[in-house]
Motif scaffolding. Structure first.
Motif, PDB file in Angstrom:
ATOM      1  N   HIS A 268      34.184  42.539  54.025  1.00  0.00           N
ATOM      2  CA  HIS A 268      33.566  43.847  54.283  1.00  0.00           C
ATOM      3  C   HIS A 268      32.219  43.727  54.960  1.00  0.00           C
ATOM      4  O   HIS A 268      31.390  44.631  54.871  1.00  0.00           O
ATOM      5  CB  HIS A 268      33.438  44.639  52.970  1.00  0.00           C
ATOM      6  CG  HIS A 268      34.769  45.035  52.403  1.00  0.00           C
ATOM      7  ND1 HIS A 268      34.945  45.373  51.080  1.00  0.00           N
ATOM      8  CD2 HIS A 268      35.992  45.105  52.967  1.00  0.00           C
ATOM      9  CE1 HIS A 268      36.222  45.664  50.861  1.00  0.00           C
ATOM     10  NE2 HIS A 268      36.888  45.498  51.988  1.00  0.00           N
TER      11      HIS A 268
ATOM     12  N   ASP B 277      36.259  44.487  31.997  1.00  0.00           N
ATOM     13  CA  ASP B 277      37.339  45.359  31.507  1.00  0.00           C
ATOM     14  C   ASP B 277      38.650  44.568  31.492  1.00  0.00           C
ATOM     15  O   ASP B 277      38.919  43.805  32.411  1.00  0.00           O
ATOM     16  CB  ASP B 277      37.545  46.553  32.473  1.00  0.00           C
ATOM     17  CG  ASP B 277      36.428  47.582  32.352  1.00  0.00           C
ATOM     18  OD1 ASP B 277      35.638  47.477  31.394  1.00  0.00           O
ATOM     19  OD2 ASP B 277      36.334  48.457  33.232  1.00  0.00           O
TER      20      ASP B 277
ATOM     21  N   GLY C  15      40.006  46.188  42.251  1.00  0.00           N
ATOM     22  CA  GLY C  15      41.289  46.018  42.937  1.00  0.00           C
ATOM     23  C   GLY C  15      41.858  47.306  43.499  1.00  0.00           C
ATOM     24  O   GLY C  15      43.073  47.464  43.632  1.00  0.00           O
TER      25      GLY C  15
ATOM     26  N   VAL D  28      38.912  37.700  36.013  1.00  0.00           N
ATOM     27  CA  VAL D  28      37.700  37.639  35.182  1.00  0.00           C
ATOM     28  C   VAL D  28      37.004  38.978  35.344  1.00  0.00           C
ATOM     29  O   VAL D  28      36.565  39.333  36.450  1.00  0.00           O
ATOM     30  CB  VAL D  28      36.772  36.486  35.633  1.00  0.00           C
ATOM     31  CG1 VAL D  28      35.478  36.484  34.810  1.00  0.00           C
ATOM     32  CG2 VAL D  28      37.490  35.137  35.513  1.00  0.00           C
TER      33      VAL D  28
ATOM     34  N   GLY E 122      31.479  43.078  40.716  1.00  0.00           N
ATOM     35  CA  GLY E 122      31.203  42.631  39.352  1.00  0.00           C
ATOM     36  C   GLY E 122      30.571  41.260  39.285  1.00  0.00           C
ATOM     37  O   GLY E 122      29.833  40.955  38.346  1.00  0.00           O
TER      38      GLY E 122
ATOM     39  N   GLY F  10      35.348  39.425  30.009  1.00  0.00           N
ATOM     40  CA  GLY F  10      33.942  39.121  29.709  1.00  0.00           C
ATOM     41  C   GLY F  10      33.139  39.117  30.988  1.00  0.00           C
ATOM     42  O   GLY F  10      33.694  39.190  32.086  1.00  0.00           O
TER      43      GLY F  10
ATOM     44  N   THR G  32      36.382  42.697  40.289  1.00  0.00           N
ATOM     45  CA  THR G  32      36.793  43.722  41.246  1.00  0.00           C
ATOM     46  C   THR G  32      37.776  44.679  40.585  1.00  0.00           C
ATOM     47  O   THR G  32      38.566  44.295  39.730  1.00  0.00           O
ATOM     48  CB  THR G  32      37.434  43.108  42.511  1.00  0.00           C
ATOM     49  OG1 THR G  32      37.773  44.147  43.431  1.00  0.00           O
ATOM     50  CG2 THR G  32      38.671  42.287  42.180  1.00  0.00           C
TER      51      THR G  32
HETATM   52  N1  APR Z   1      31.446  40.573  35.157  1.00  0.00           N
HETATM   53  C1  APR Z   1      32.737  40.735  35.568  1.00  0.00           C
HETATM   54  N2  APR Z   1      33.250  41.921  35.986  1.00  0.00           N
HETATM   55  C2  APR Z   1      32.400  42.978  35.992  1.00  0.00           C
HETATM   56  C3  APR Z   1      31.041  42.882  35.591  1.00  0.00           C
HETATM   57  C4  APR Z   1      30.579  41.617  35.159  1.00  0.00           C
HETATM   58  N3  APR Z   1      29.297  41.426  34.750  1.00  0.00           N
HETATM   59  N4  APR Z   1      30.475  44.127  35.711  1.00  0.00           N
HETATM   60  C5  APR Z   1      31.433  44.934  36.190  1.00  0.00           C
HETATM   61  N5  APR Z   1      32.600  44.262  36.352  1.00  0.00           N
HETATM   62  C6  APR Z   1      33.870  44.746  36.909  1.00  0.00           C
HETATM   63  C7  APR Z   1      34.212  46.185  36.622  1.00  0.00           C
HETATM   64  O1  APR Z   1      34.949  46.276  35.416  1.00  0.00           O
HETATM   65  C8  APR Z   1      35.099  46.534  37.823  1.00  0.00           C
HETATM   66  O2  APR Z   1      36.448  46.173  37.597  1.00  0.00           O
HETATM   67  O3  APR Z   1      33.729  44.656  38.311  1.00  0.00           O
HETATM   68  C9  APR Z   1      34.543  45.640  38.940  1.00  0.00           C
HETATM   69  C10 APR Z   1      33.713  46.391  39.954  1.00  0.00           C
HETATM   70  O4  APR Z   1      34.593  47.269  40.642  1.00  0.00           O
HETATM   71  P1  APR Z   1      34.006  48.151  41.845  1.00  0.00           P
HETATM   72  O5  APR Z   1      32.709  48.738  41.435  1.00  0.00           O
HETATM   73  O6  APR Z   1      35.126  49.049  42.289  1.00  0.00           O
HETATM   74  O7  APR Z   1      33.662  47.091  42.983  1.00  0.00           O
HETATM   75  P2  APR Z   1      34.690  46.407  43.982  1.00  0.00           P
HETATM   76  O8  APR Z   1      36.023  46.172  43.321  1.00  0.00           O
HETATM   77  O9  APR Z   1      34.000  45.228  44.558  1.00  0.00           O
HETATM   78  O10 APR Z   1      34.864  47.530  45.146  1.00  0.00           O
HETATM   79  C11 APR Z   1      35.682  47.173  46.231  1.00  0.00           C
HETATM   80  O11 APR Z   1      35.042  49.252  47.311  1.00  0.00           O
HETATM   81  O12 APR Z   1      33.362  50.732  47.851  1.00  0.00           O
HETATM   82  C12 APR Z   1      34.166  49.718  48.345  1.00  0.00           C
HETATM   83  O13 APR Z   1      33.667  48.280  50.093  1.00  0.00           O
HETATM   84  C13 APR Z   1      33.321  48.566  48.782  1.00  0.00           C
HETATM   85  O14 APR Z   1      33.731  46.197  48.570  1.00  0.00           O
HETATM   86  C14 APR Z   1      33.744  47.436  47.860  1.00  0.00           C
HETATM   87  C15 APR Z   1      35.148  47.841  47.467  1.00  0.00           C
END
Ligand code: APR
Ligand code: ZN
Length: 248
Positions: free
Chosen positions: A120, A222, A197, A219, A25, A236, A195
């Motif tokens: 990662h 969602d 999480g 932050v 995110g 935000g 993230t």
């Molecule tokens: N600002 C803040 N948060 C945001 C934004 C933004 N502009 N856009 C999206 N988000 C949030 C989403 O609501 C979600 O909670 O970022 C998060 C993205 O989650 P994922 O797509 O699951 O990414 P991540 O948590 O980094 O995934 C973890 O999964 O596939 C594996 O190894 C990969 O490192 C990755 C791990």
């Protein structure tokens, strides 16, 4: 509880050691797709079993290699956003700041953050699937579209080269994991930025920090359910919330 960043600025200003734990995110506003956002997420359009596991790689090395070379090329066209820059600026104010990221992009570094811990791995790194020897493969000059490309052979052992990222089911780099644990133990504030999480063991880091007595501030676009005291959520986009929260 859901706060406005105003309420939380004093917590940032009184911190001695801040751990910034980021996920996809934080790079979304740079134009890099997240994994699990509906419709646009990479895992909404691709199968992680095929593209992010060692089994998927062995099943079809060209499909995996081509996809990562395309993602790597895409990254060159992206720029750090205001969230990356706010994080980098924080460390310039003499605070102890540790950035631990799940991301495989280099936007934290390009925004000026030093010593970024990559749990990662990195899209910019390449190594051998068989002997793990690092390899230096330049980014393709011709525009890629994600189609299959046969991976080059390892110069050390003739095995298959692979992206230097951690796939599901693989061990995290030991030095990165140790650095993340040390930061979770020593920090007094952890900002959990962008993230879902959901992916362990990385997702354990903010929990360990909380157990060590740190305050946790999420932050996220969602709302993140905040279960305990010393835990808050700022709802935000990181590119708007972090500059407001972290500015002097
Ligand atoms: N600002 C803040 N948060 C945001 C934004 C933004 N502009 N856009 C999206 N988000 C949030 C989403 O609501 C979600 O909670 O970022 C998060 C993205 O989650 P994922 O797509 O699951 O990414 P991540 O948590 O980094 O995934 C973890 O999964 O596939 C594996 O190894 C990969 O490192 C990755 C791990
Ligand atoms: Zn090799």
């Amino acid at each position: 509880s859901y706060q406005s960043f105003i309420d939380l600025k004093p917590i940032v200003q009184s911190s001695q050691h801040i751990l910034i734990f980021t996920g996809a995110g934080v790079s979304a506003e740079s134009g890099i797709a997240t994994f699990r956002d509906a419709l646009t997420g990479l895992w909404a359009q691709n199968d992680p079993q095929q593209l992010a596991t060692p089994e998927g790689f062995l099943d079809d090395p060209a499909r995996v290699w081509g996809w990562y070379q395309w993602r790597r090329q895409q990254l060159l066209a992206c720029q750090p956003n205001a969230a990356h820059r706010a994080i980098a600026a924080l460390a310039e104010r003499g605070l102890q700041v540790t950035v631990v990221t799940q991301n495989v992009d280099d936007l934290h570094e390009r925004a000026g953050s030093r010593e970024v811990v990559h749990l990662h791995g990195s899209l910019l790194e390449t190594c051998c699937f068989d002997c793990a020897a690092p390899a230096d493969v330049p980014v393709a000059q011709v525009p890629l579209d994600g189609a299959a490309i046969a991976p080059p052979a390892c110069e050390q052992c003739g095995g298959l080269l692979r992206p230097g990222v951690v796939w599901f089911g693989e061990m995290l780099p030991q030095d990165a994991w140790s650095a993340a644990l040390a930061a979770a133990d020593g920090c007094d504030l952890v900002l959990v930025v962008g993230t879902s999480g959901l992916v362990y063991p990385a997702a354990q880091i903010p929990q360990l920090a909380w157990e060590s007595g740190a305050t946790v501030v999420h932050v996220n676009t969602d709302p993140v359910p905040v279960a305990a005291e010393r835990e808050y959520c700022l709802v935000g986009p990181a590119g708007e919330v972090l500059p407001a929260l972290l500015s002097g």
